[in-house]
Design an enzyme around this catalytic site. Structure first.
Site, short mmCIF file in Angstrom:
data_model
loop_
_atom_site.label_atom_id
_atom_site.label_comp_id
_atom_site.label_asym_id
_atom_site.label_seq_id
_atom_site.Cartn_x
_atom_site.Cartn_y
_atom_site.Cartn_z
N LYS A 11 0.82 -1.21 0.00
CA LYS A 11 0.00 0.00 0.00
C LYS A 11 0.87 1.28 0.00
O LYS A 11 2.07 1.21 0.26
CB LYS A 11 -0.95 -0.03 1.22
N TYR A 51 -12.34 -2.44 -3.63
CA TYR A 51 -12.86 -2.57 -2.27
C TYR A 51 -14.39 -2.49 -2.22
O TYR A 51 -14.96 -2.16 -1.18
CB TYR A 51 -12.25 -1.49 -1.37
N THR A 93 -5.06 -7.06 10.84
CA THR A 93 -5.44 -5.81 10.17
C THR A 93 -4.95 -4.58 10.95
O THR A 93 -4.45 -3.63 10.37
CB THR A 93 -6.98 -5.74 10.02
N HIS A 117 -2.04 -5.46 1.54
CA HIS A 117 -3.32 -6.16 1.34
C HIS A 117 -3.02 -7.58 0.91
O HIS A 117 -2.06 -7.82 0.18
CB HIS A 117 -4.15 -5.49 0.24
#
Ligand code: UDP
Length: 141
Positions: A11, A51, A93, A117
């Site tokens: 990311k 997403y 997460t 991710h």
């Protein structure tokens, strides 16, 4: 154990921290092969589409804002049990809850900016790989 493929994204926060190589080394040391890879600046439409499953969640707009805030590195990883293995390397997460030595524990700052991710199941992996890579650009070996 089955040979699987999974979709992985480094990311914008981790790209900005200049730790692409360190993250790739973790994949390789775990026996995961990089069989497709590209750097991309996602458009809003691409990030929203990727997403879409989270579209109704309160964090959706912030997540999209974050994913388009800078370039990402997108790759397909292949190996035995690749989906779960990659998730183990990533950690929880929320980096505060991620186990020591995981990518998120070591490189992520918050649940929003959490470095990586990874697909969470076989079906998702198929859909996510197809979303970013036409089949001809995946090099199995
Ligand atoms: N996310 C967030 N706030 C939350 C939950 C999730 O910003 O409260 C973001 C975070 O970047 C996470 C992504 O939404 O990686 C997808 O959430 P998911 O629950 O699928 O977590 P992951 O599979 O990435 O661990």
């Amino acid at each position: 154990m089955a040979i699987e493929r999974t979709l992985s994204i480094i990311k914008p926060d981790a790209v900005a921290k200049n730790v692409i190589g360190q993250i790739y080394t973790r994949f390789e040391n775990a026996g995961l092969k990089i069989v497709a890879a590209r750097m991309a600046q996602l458009s809003r439409a691409e990030a929203e589409g990727f997403y879409a499953v989270h579209a109704a969640r309160p964090f959706f707009k912030d997540l999209v804002d974050f994913m388009v805030s800078g370039p990402v590195i997108i790759q397909v990883l292949e190996g035995e049990n690749a989906i779960a293995k990659h998730r183990d390397l990533m950690g929880a997460t929320d980096p505060k809850k991620a186990e020591k030595g995981t990518i998120r524990a070591d490189f992520a700052d918050s649940i929003d900016a959490n470095a990586v991710h990874g697909s969470d199941a076989e079906e998702t992996a198929k859909t996510e790989i197809a979303y970013f890579f036409p089949a001809l650009n995946v090099y199995s070996r």
